[in-house]
Motif scaffolding. Structure first.
Motif, PDB file in Angstrom:
ATOM      1  N   MET A   1     -14.084   9.150  19.128  1.00 22.71           N
ATOM      2  CA  MET A   1     -14.154   9.574  17.724  1.00 22.71           C
ATOM      3  C   MET A   1     -12.827  10.201  17.317  1.00 22.71           C
ATOM      4  O   MET A   1     -12.298  11.065  18.015  1.00 22.71           O
ATOM      5  CB  MET A   1     -15.296  10.579  17.534  1.00 22.71           C
ATOM      6  N   PHE A   2     -12.293   9.786  16.184  1.00 24.52           N
ATOM      7  CA  PHE A   2     -11.002  10.302  15.709  1.00 24.52           C
ATOM      8  C   PHE A   2     -11.173  11.682  15.087  1.00 24.52           C
ATOM      9  O   PHE A   2     -12.070  11.903  14.273  1.00 24.52           O
ATOM     10  CB  PHE A   2     -10.413   9.341  14.679  1.00 24.52           C
ATOM     11  N   LYS A   3     -10.327  12.623  15.480  1.00 21.54           N
ATOM     12  CA  LYS A   3     -10.387  13.975  14.939  1.00 21.54           C
ATOM     13  C   LYS A   3      -9.166  14.211  14.053  1.00 21.54           C
ATOM     14  O   LYS A   3      -8.035  13.909  14.431  1.00 21.54           O
ATOM     15  CB  LYS A   3     -10.412  15.008  16.072  1.00 21.54           C
ATOM     16  N   LEU A   4      -9.432  14.762  12.867  1.00 22.95           N
ATOM     17  CA  LEU A   4      -8.337  15.018  11.934  1.00 22.95           C
ATOM     18  C   LEU A   4      -7.484  16.199  12.373  1.00 22.95           C
ATOM     19  O   LEU A   4      -6.314  16.285  12.036  1.00 22.95           O
ATOM     20  CB  LEU A   4      -8.901  15.284  10.530  1.00 22.95           C
ATOM     21  N   SER A   5      -8.062  17.123  13.107  1.00 20.41           N
ATOM     22  CA  SER A   5      -7.304  18.288  13.563  1.00 20.41           C
ATOM     23  C   SER A   5      -7.596  18.558  15.023  1.00 20.41           C
ATOM     24  O   SER A   5      -8.643  18.170  15.545  1.00 20.41           O
ATOM     25  CB  SER A   5      -7.645  19.534  12.731  1.00 20.41           C
ATOM     26  N   ARG A   6      -6.654  19.211  15.683  1.00 21.99           N
ATOM     27  CA  ARG A   6      -6.823  19.575  17.085  1.00 21.99           C
ATOM     28  C   ARG A   6      -7.022  21.079  17.188  1.00 21.99           C
ATOM     29  O   ARG A   6      -6.218  21.842  16.673  1.00 21.99           O
ATOM     30  CB  ARG A   6      -5.610  19.151  17.896  1.00 21.99           C
ATOM     31  N   ASP A   7      -8.102  21.485  17.831  1.00 23.86           N
ATOM     32  CA  ASP A   7      -8.312  22.909  18.059  1.00 23.86           C
ATOM     33  C   ASP A   7      -7.336  23.387  19.122  1.00 23.86           C
ATOM     34  O   ASP A   7      -7.013  22.665  20.058  1.00 23.86           O
ATOM     35  CB  ASP A   7      -9.748  23.168  18.511  1.00 23.86           C
ATOM     36  N   LEU A   8      -6.855  24.619  18.967  1.00 24.96           N
ATOM     37  CA  LEU A   8      -5.817  25.147  19.844  1.00 24.96           C
ATOM     38  C   LEU A   8      -6.271  26.429  20.522  1.00 24.96           C
ATOM     39  O   LEU A   8      -7.029  27.216  19.956  1.00 24.96           O
ATOM     40  CB  LEU A   8      -4.534  25.445  19.047  1.00 24.96           C
ATOM     41  N   GLY A   9      -5.778  26.628  21.734  1.00 22.86           N
ATOM     42  CA  GLY A   9      -5.915  27.899  22.424  1.00 22.86           C
ATOM     43  C   GLY A   9      -4.523  28.480  22.598  1.00 22.86           C
ATOM     44  O   GLY A   9      -3.628  27.796  23.101  1.00 22.86           O
ATOM     45  N   ILE A  10      -4.317  29.717  22.157  1.00 25.93           N
ATOM     46  CA  ILE A  10      -2.986  30.321  22.192  1.00 25.93           C
ATOM     47  C   ILE A  10      -3.002  31.613  23.003  1.00 25.93           C
ATOM     48  O   ILE A  10      -3.801  32.510  22.739  1.00 25.93           O
ATOM     49  CB  ILE A  10      -2.460  30.617  20.768  1.00 25.93           C
ATOM     50  N   ASP A  11      -2.125  31.663  24.012  1.00 26.74           N
ATOM     51  CA  ASP A  11      -1.891  32.893  24.760  1.00 26.74           C
ATOM     52  C   ASP A  11      -0.661  33.541  24.138  1.00 26.74           C
ATOM     53  O   ASP A  11       0.471  33.128  24.387  1.00 26.74           O
ATOM     54  CB  ASP A  11      -1.655  32.587  26.232  1.00 26.74           C
ATOM     55  N   LEU A  12      -0.913  34.529  23.293  1.00 24.34           N
ATOM     56  CA  LEU A  12       0.161  35.174  22.535  1.00 24.34           C
ATOM     57  C   LEU A  12       0.710  36.333  23.356  1.00 24.34           C
ATOM     58  O   LEU A  12       0.304  37.482  23.189  1.00 24.34           O
ATOM     59  CB  LEU A  12      -0.392  35.655  21.190  1.00 24.34           C
ATOM     60  N   VAL A  19       0.400  27.333  24.522  1.00 29.38           N
ATOM     61  CA  VAL A  19      -0.569  26.698  23.633  1.00 29.38           C
ATOM     62  C   VAL A  19      -1.275  25.577  24.381  1.00 29.38           C
ATOM     63  O   VAL A  19      -0.627  24.743  25.025  1.00 29.38           O
ATOM     64  CB  VAL A  19       0.106  26.138  22.361  1.00 29.38           C
ATOM     65  N   TYR A  20      -2.591  25.568  24.288  1.00 32.30           N
ATOM     66  CA  TYR A  20      -3.439  24.589  24.970  1.00 32.30           C
ATOM     67  C   TYR A  20      -4.176  23.746  23.940  1.00 32.30           C
ATOM     68  O   TYR A  20      -4.644  24.268  22.917  1.00 32.30           O
ATOM     69  CB  TYR A  20      -4.450  25.332  25.844  1.00 32.30           C
ATOM     70  N   THR A  21      -4.264  22.443  24.173  1.00 34.90           N
ATOM     71  CA  THR A  21      -5.093  21.573  23.337  1.00 34.90           C
ATOM     72  C   THR A  21      -6.058  20.812  24.227  1.00 34.90           C
ATOM     73  O   THR A  21      -5.730  20.457  25.364  1.00 34.90           O
ATOM     74  CB  THR A  21      -4.259  20.568  22.521  1.00 34.90           C
ATOM     75  N   GLU A  22      -7.250  20.571  23.713  1.00 31.86           N
ATOM     76  CA  GLU A  22      -8.288  19.894  24.483  1.00 31.86           C
ATOM     77  C   GLU A  22      -7.841  18.492  24.876  1.00 31.86           C
ATOM     78  O   GLU A  22      -7.327  17.736  24.067  1.00 31.86           O
ATOM     79  CB  GLU A  22      -9.572  19.810  23.652  1.00 31.86           C
ATOM     80  N   GLY A  23      -8.032  18.176  26.142  1.00 29.16           N
ATOM     81  CA  GLY A  23      -7.705  16.852  26.640  1.00 29.16           C
ATOM     82  C   GLY A  23      -6.274  16.694  27.098  1.00 29.16           C
ATOM     83  O   GLY A  23      -5.940  15.743  27.807  1.00 29.16           O
ATOM     84  N   VAL A  27       0.414  22.343  26.177  1.00 28.28           N
ATOM     85  CA  VAL A  27       1.378  21.463  25.518  1.00 28.28           C
ATOM     86  C   VAL A  27       2.631  22.201  25.082  1.00 28.28           C
ATOM     87  O   VAL A  27       3.613  21.575  24.666  1.00 28.28           O
ATOM     88  CB  VAL A  27       0.742  20.757  24.303  1.00 28.28           C
ATOM     89  N   LEU A  28       2.606  23.525  25.165  1.00 26.30           N
ATOM     90  CA  LEU A  28       3.793  24.300  24.777  1.00 26.30           C
ATOM     91  C   LEU A  28       3.851  25.570  25.600  1.00 26.30           C
ATOM     92  O   LEU A  28       2.852  26.260  25.783  1.00 26.30           O
ATOM     93  CB  LEU A  28       3.758  24.629  23.280  1.00 26.30           C
ATOM     94  N   ARG A  29       5.037  25.861  26.112  1.00 22.78           N
ATOM     95  CA  ARG A  29       5.305  27.096  26.851  1.00 22.78           C
ATOM     96  C   ARG A  29       6.693  27.550  26.436  1.00 22.78           C
ATOM     97  O   ARG A  29       7.697  27.014  26.901  1.00 22.78           O
ATOM     98  CB  ARG A  29       5.232  26.863  28.352  1.00 22.78           C
ATOM     99  N   GLU A  30       6.756  28.532  25.542  1.00 26.08           N
ATOM    100  CA  GLU A  30       8.031  28.973  24.985  1.00 26.08           C
ATOM    101  C   GLU A  30       8.126  30.495  25.013  1.00 26.08           C
ATOM    102  O   GLU A  30       7.114  31.189  24.884  1.00 26.08           O
ATOM    103  CB  GLU A  30       8.173  28.497  23.531  1.00 26.08           C
ATOM    104  N   PRO A  31       9.339  31.043  25.169  1.00 23.21           N
ATOM    105  CA  PRO A  31       9.510  32.496  25.100  1.00 23.21           C
ATOM    106  C   PRO A  31       9.144  33.033  23.723  1.00 23.21           C
ATOM    107  O   PRO A  31       9.342  32.368  22.704  1.00 23.21           O
ATOM    108  CB  PRO A  31      11.012  32.690  25.375  1.00 23.21           C
ATOM    109  N   ILE A  89       3.427  21.284  17.318  1.00 26.78           N
ATOM    110  CA  ILE A  89       2.366  20.611  18.059  1.00 26.78           C
ATOM    111  C   ILE A  89       1.562  19.650  17.194  1.00 26.78           C
ATOM    112  O   ILE A  89       1.334  18.498  17.572  1.00 26.78           O
ATOM    113  CB  ILE A  89       1.416  21.655  18.690  1.00 26.78           C
ATOM    114  N   ILE A  90       1.120  20.115  16.018  1.00 29.34           N
ATOM    115  CA  ILE A  90       0.214  19.299  15.202  1.00 29.34           C
ATOM    116  C   ILE A  90       0.877  18.677  13.984  1.00 29.34           C
ATOM    117  O   ILE A  90       0.240  17.875  13.292  1.00 29.34           O
ATOM    118  CB  ILE A  90      -1.007  20.128  14.753  1.00 29.34           C
ATOM    119  N   GLY A  91       2.143  19.035  13.718  1.00 29.30           N
ATOM    120  CA  GLY A  91       2.810  18.485  12.549  1.00 29.30           C
ATOM    121  C   GLY A  91       2.168  19.006  11.271  1.00 29.30           C
ATOM    122  O   GLY A  91       1.705  20.142  11.212  1.00 29.30           O
TER     123      GLY A  91
END
Length: 221
Positions: A1-12, A19-23, A27-31, A89-91
């Motif tokens: 199923m196509f999803k219009l948005s991606r839910d994110l998990g952020i360790d601030l 930043v984590y995305t399902e599947g 996807v991001l590890r930055e200072p 990440i999501i544009g």
């Protein structure tokens, strides 16, 4: 199923944002660094590019860390940093993502509202908060359903969170402001005192990551 948005998990975190995305996983590890022109207030770089400017910038360029001790110390810069990472990440998705953000155990209601507000301003549709030790336990795939206690020690950049978890909840927790940044400062002081060598924060962190270990390592021949 196509999803219009991606839910994110952020360790601030104080030192880094993950930043984590399902599947896809992380996807991001930055200072957690933002470089700005202090004359105009314009953001020049965010993340790794901004960290590389620390100690190497002209007088009008300042590299700042918008988080201290695991919480927001500069709201505007935090919002701009999060906005940059989320767009990376999501544009420009027509549907804003739902976001789960990790916070320290000792966070106050005012600090919680600041995190929620900054994340919403950065482009989230809804924001949920989760305490860092609980998130760490889930990530380590601990069985939290049993009535016996599980202790988690989560050492971040600005804070160390210690919690005992049981029956899918935190039974007790504490947060102390001695963590990775303190280790880096101690390494810098040791190198200067013992060897007369001046190193920067980035080098100290590399030393910590390379040789730091919880258990004693066997000596190399």
């Amino acid at each position: 199923m196509f999803k219009l948005s991606r839910d994110l998990g952020i360790d601030l975190g104080t030192a880094n944002v993950l930043v984590y995305t399902e599947g896809k996983g992380i996807v991001l590890r930055e200072p957690s660094v933002v470089a700005i022109d202090k004359n105009s207030g314009k953001v020049l770089q965010v993340g790794a590019a901004a960290r590389n400017m620390l100690g190497r910038t002209p007088g009008n360029v300042v590299a700042v860390r918008p988080l201290r001790n695991g919480v927001i110390s500069d709201y505007e810069m935090t919002e701009k940093m999060l906005s940059h990472f989320m767009k990376k990440i999501i544009g420009y998705s027509p549907v804003k993502p739902r976001v789960v953000v990790c916070v320290p155990s000792g966070v106050t209601e005012v600090e919680e509202r600041a995190v929620i507000s900054a994340t919403m301003e950065a482009g989230a549709r809804r924001v949920y908060l989760i305490e860092e030790p609980f998130a760490a336990a889930l990530g380590a795939q601990m069985d939290l359903t049993a009535p016996n206690g599980r202790m988690v020690v989560d050492i971040g950049g600005g804070t160390t969170d210690i919690a005992v978890l049981s029956v899918n909840d935190i039974a007790t927790s504490s947060s102390i402001k001695v963590a990775g940044d303190t280790f880096d400062e101690t390494i810098i002081a040791y190198m200067r005192r013992r060897h007369g060598l001046l190193i920067g924060a980035n080098t100290a962190e590399e030393v910590k990551v390379t040789i730091g270990c919880v258990v004693e390592r066997p000596e190399e021949n």
